[in-house]
Design an enzyme around this catalytic site. Structure first.
Site: not given
Ligand code: URA
Length: 241
Positions: A103
């Site tokens: 993310d």
């Molecule tokens: N899980 C999440 O919630 N975000 C990420 O960036 C990676 C795994």
């Protein structure tokens, strides 16, 4: 792995995807000596592709490990003009792209490559590799909470697979927890913690299979060593579930 002809031509840097399509439909492209005008045609690296009788060059396969900082999008380009992970590796001449995603506000280990075959294997749900995340979450996480994460919580009507957990420490209002999973569902870690009532405040991916962030600061990257590439290929072959 087979790929669509127009994608292969675009990847060789000869033309955009659209221009590649026009080259195909107007009869400029040969596959193994035969003119091909069908857009959906699939080719593999064993096929010889020529555009106007010139063989397309096959890119050297490259593999990078990036310590992704927060505030960077896991994409090749962004229509909102935000900085992308590929912008960080702008010195790399090959057309690399991220393997899976982190993310925008997540930091940590991200692989980038132009090896579509390995990318496919590593991100396919059947072959998913173990990844360890360290999360700072709201509230004090109990043993019961950890047990729920380990045995699986239901997200979008589907239970998450078995996971490993470790409570690293607790403060007055938050906890630091390490969570190891092998699935790669969208926002999985955040959703898992949300589900047990401890929303994530900060998230970082510390390991990917046998790889870690050792020696790198956020925003830095390195090429994978040949033996690491080999190990990754073996890992994705062996983790077939
Ligand atoms: N899980 C999440 O919630 N975000 C990420 O960036 C990676 C795994």
């Amino acid at each position: 792995m087979s790929e669509r002809l127009q994608k292969v031509i675009a990847h060789a840097g000869i033309a955009s995807r659209r221009k590649a399509e026009t080259l195909i439909t107007s009869g400029h492209v040969k596959v193994n000596g035969e003119v091909v005008t069908e857009l959906g045609t699939k080719v593999t690296s064993a096929d010889e592709v020529k555009v106007d009788e010139v063989p397309i060059s096959k890119e050297t396969l490259v593999y990078y490990l990036l310590y992704k900082p927060r505030g960077v999008i896991t994409a090749v380009t962004d229509d909102k003009h935000r900085k992308t992970v590929v912008d960080i590796l702008k010195e790399v001449p090959e057309r690399i792209y991220p393997v899976g995603r982190l993310d925008y506000d997540t930091s940590g280990l991200l692989l980038l490559t132009n090896d579509g075959d390995l990318d496919n294997k590593l991100t396919h749900p059947k072959y998913e590799v173990e990844k360890t995340y360290v999360a700072k979450v709201k509230g004090i996480v109990t043993n019961d909470d950890l047990k729920q994460l380990r045995t699986g919580v239901v997200i979008d009507y589907r239970k998450t697979a078995k996971a490993k957990t470790k409570l690293i420490r607790t403060n007055k209002e938050s906890s630091i927890v390490s969570l190891t999973i092998h699935e790669g569902r969208n926002h999985q870690v955040k959703n898992m913690f949300e589900k047990i009532g401890h929303p994530v405040e900060k998230l970082s991916r510390e390991t990917y299979g046998f790889l870690d962030l050792h020696g790198l600061q956020a925003g830095e990257y390195r090429r994978l060593k040949p033996h690491e590439v080999e190990e990754l290929k073996e890992l994705s072959d062996n983790t077939k579930r």
